[in-house]
Scaffold this motif. Structure first.
Motif, PDB file in Angstrom:
ATOM      1  N   UNK A 135     -15.022  21.038  57.230  1.00  0.00           N
ATOM      2  CA  UNK A 135     -13.848  20.076  57.213  1.00  0.00           C
ATOM      3  C   UNK A 135     -13.525  18.496  57.731  1.00  0.00           C
ATOM      4  N   UNK A 136     -12.665  17.961  56.406  1.00  0.00           N
ATOM      5  CA  UNK A 136     -12.665  16.355  56.378  1.00  0.00           C
ATOM      6  C   UNK A 136     -11.396  16.092  56.304  1.00  0.00           C
ATOM      7  N   UNK A 137      -9.959  15.339  56.992  1.00  0.00           N
ATOM      8  CA  UNK A 137      -8.880  15.542  57.112  1.00  0.00           C
ATOM      9  C   UNK A 137      -8.735  13.532  56.209  1.00  0.00           C
ATOM     10  N   UNK A 138      -8.048  13.619  55.342  1.00  0.00           N
ATOM     11  CA  UNK A 138      -7.678  12.295  54.693  1.00  0.00           C
ATOM     12  C   UNK A 138      -6.308  12.406  53.935  1.00  0.00           C
ATOM     13  N   UNK A 139      -5.877  11.185  54.412  1.00  0.00           N
ATOM     14  CA  UNK A 139      -5.981  10.764  56.028  1.00  0.00           C
ATOM     15  C   UNK A 139      -5.649  11.507  57.363  1.00  0.00           C
ATOM     16  N   UNK A 173      -2.284  14.220  53.350  1.00  0.00           N
ATOM     17  CA  UNK A 173      -1.314  12.963  52.130  1.00  0.00           C
ATOM     18  C   UNK A 173      -2.735  12.302  51.330  1.00  0.00           C
ATOM     19  N   UNK A 174      -3.270  13.400  51.095  1.00  0.00           N
ATOM     20  CA  UNK A 174      -4.359  12.446  50.356  1.00  0.00           C
ATOM     21  C   UNK A 174      -3.992  11.218  48.992  1.00  0.00           C
ATOM     22  N   UNK A 196      -6.619  20.588  49.405  1.00  0.00           N
ATOM     23  CA  UNK A 196      -5.339  20.484  49.651  1.00  0.00           C
ATOM     24  C   UNK A 196      -4.708  19.331  50.157  1.00  0.00           C
ATOM     25  N   UNK A 197      -3.268  20.007  49.271  1.00  0.00           N
ATOM     26  CA  UNK A 197      -2.443  18.466  49.781  1.00  0.00           C
ATOM     27  C   UNK A 197      -1.011  19.414  49.597  1.00  0.00           C
ATOM     28  N   UNK A 198       0.443  18.524  50.352  1.00  0.00           N
ATOM     29  CA  UNK A 198       1.212  18.663  50.300  1.00  0.00           C
ATOM     30  C   UNK A 198       2.324  17.915  49.861  1.00  0.00           C
ATOM     31  N   UNK A 199       3.038  18.900  49.334  1.00  0.00           N
ATOM     32  CA  UNK A 199       4.186  17.885  48.084  1.00  0.00           C
ATOM     33  C   UNK A 199       6.082  17.077  49.387  1.00  0.00           C
ATOM     34  N   UNK A 200       5.410  18.729  50.406  1.00  0.00           N
ATOM     35  CA  UNK A 200       6.750  18.218  51.191  1.00  0.00           C
ATOM     36  C   UNK A 200       6.020  17.525  52.883  1.00  0.00           C
TER      37      UNK A 200
END
Ligand SMILES: Cc1ncc(COP(=O)(O)O)c(C=O)c1O
Length: 348
Positions: A135-139, A173-174, A196-200
């Protein structure tokens, strides 16, 4: 007193255009696959991220959980950065619910480098869980909103794939990363199996995230979404805001980044506060307190001045810019921070 809320970009409220789109949204039963607005959001997101299919889910936490469930079997090992949201802030869901064994790897400012992946993946042995997923996280949130380039992401993905692991990207927050780096978001995840990204968050929609990947992966994820209670019925009402978010809110993230820099440069000039300006790349500012003051004390005092922030440690504070924060708000916040620090210094 107007409150300047720097706790998170999750506090953003829907725009008028979003509210209108929500009111007018064409809807259907999305568990039956019949909501045209949810489908529109999933298709648009898939196009923007360069993946085959999308799946609308209620939250980023659920998107990460469902992704892990879809990539793994119970007992598998998941390589995850030691400060990643999935490991740090998601209530232990990937072990409690997905039943996997997280292997936390201290990254370099949030980045897990290829050599670390190679070192972490152990050869098959009857004693070891099967390493299945990276699993990577960006930002990267806890590293201070640091964006990772397409080259960095590719390098980690290639190494993981060579070691037989799939790769999931928590790209809550891609789009901040894409705007900061000046590249299409799809480039950053082109080598990953899912994202995955969040619209929220900075995109200002009220609810939801989109999980993206190949067709078979999303079919499986749809089942797991149902299993964990994330099947929603006339979800087009909220997806409609997500469509507006993707169409209208991405480019303006640059304003949030400019405001974060302005805030960071100002705070860096208020000792005993310090900011590593090289880390301020998107909409987050990590403030370190050098001295006897604690983060909760400073935050409590700032609250009295109408400025809200969150602690990330005993002597670190996180401030996040977003659509409701203007340049003028930043100047007011800096005045309040200066006053607060000066008052606290005299009390001590
Ligand atoms: C990097 C990251 N991933 C995942 C999430 C989870 O999103 P949600 O709050 O929608 O569950 C967050 C939320 O702040 C986040 O910052």
């Amino acid at each position: 007193m107007a409150v300047i809320d720097l706790r998170s970009d999750t506090v953003t409220e829907p725009t008028d255009e979003m509210r209108e789109a929500m009111a007018r949204a064409k809807v259907g039963d999305d568990v039956l696959g019949e909501d045209p607005t949810v489908r529109e959001l999933e298709t648009l997101a898939a196009e923007m991220l360069g993946k085959e299919r999308g799946l609308f889910v209620p939250s980023g936490t659920m998107a990460n959980l469902v992704a892990v469930m879809s990539h793994t079997q119970r007992g598998d090992e998941v390589l995850v950065e030691a400060e990643a949201h999935t490991y740090y802030y998601e209530v232990g869901s990937i072990s409690a619910v997905a039943g996997v064994m997280p292997r936390p790897i201290p990254g370099r400012l949030g980045y897990i480098a290829p050599d670390q992946i190679r070192d972490a993946v152990r050869p098959p042995n009857v004693h070891f869980p099967i390493p299945r997923l990276l699993c990577l996280e960006n930002t990267h949130n806890r590293a201070g909103g640091i964006p990772f380039s397409a080259q960095e992401m590719d390098a980690a993905c290639v190494t993981a794939h060579e070691a037989g692991l799939a790769v999931h990207v928590d790209g809550a927050r891609i789009f901040n990363a894409a705007v900061a780096l000046g590249v299409p978001a799809g480039q950053l995840v082109r080598s990953a199996d899912s994202v995955m990204f969040c619209v929220s968050k900075g995109l200002s929609a009220p609810v939801g995230s989109v999980l993206l990947g190949g067709t078979d992966f999303i079919e499986l994820a749809r089942r797991f979404r149902k299993m964990v209670g994330g099947g929603m019925r006339q979800a087009g009402v909220i997806a409609a805001a997500g469509v507006v978010a993707l169409r209208t809110m991405v480019a303006r993230l640059a304003d949030d980044h400019a405001n974060a820099r302005r805030l960071a440069e100002g705070v860096a000039r208020i000792p005993p506060l310090a900011v590593d300006l090289s880390r301020v790349r998107t909409n987050m500012v990590l403030v370190t307190i050098n001295g006897p003051l604690t983060a909760p004390e400073v935050i409590e005092r700032l609250k009295r001045e109408g400025v809200l922030a969150l602690p990330t440690g005993a002597s670190t504070i996180r401030m996040v810019t977003h659509r409701h924060i203007s340049g003028q708000n930043i100047d007011h916040a800096l005045d309040a921070i200066r006053r607060t620090v000066a008052t606290m210094a005299t009390i001590r």
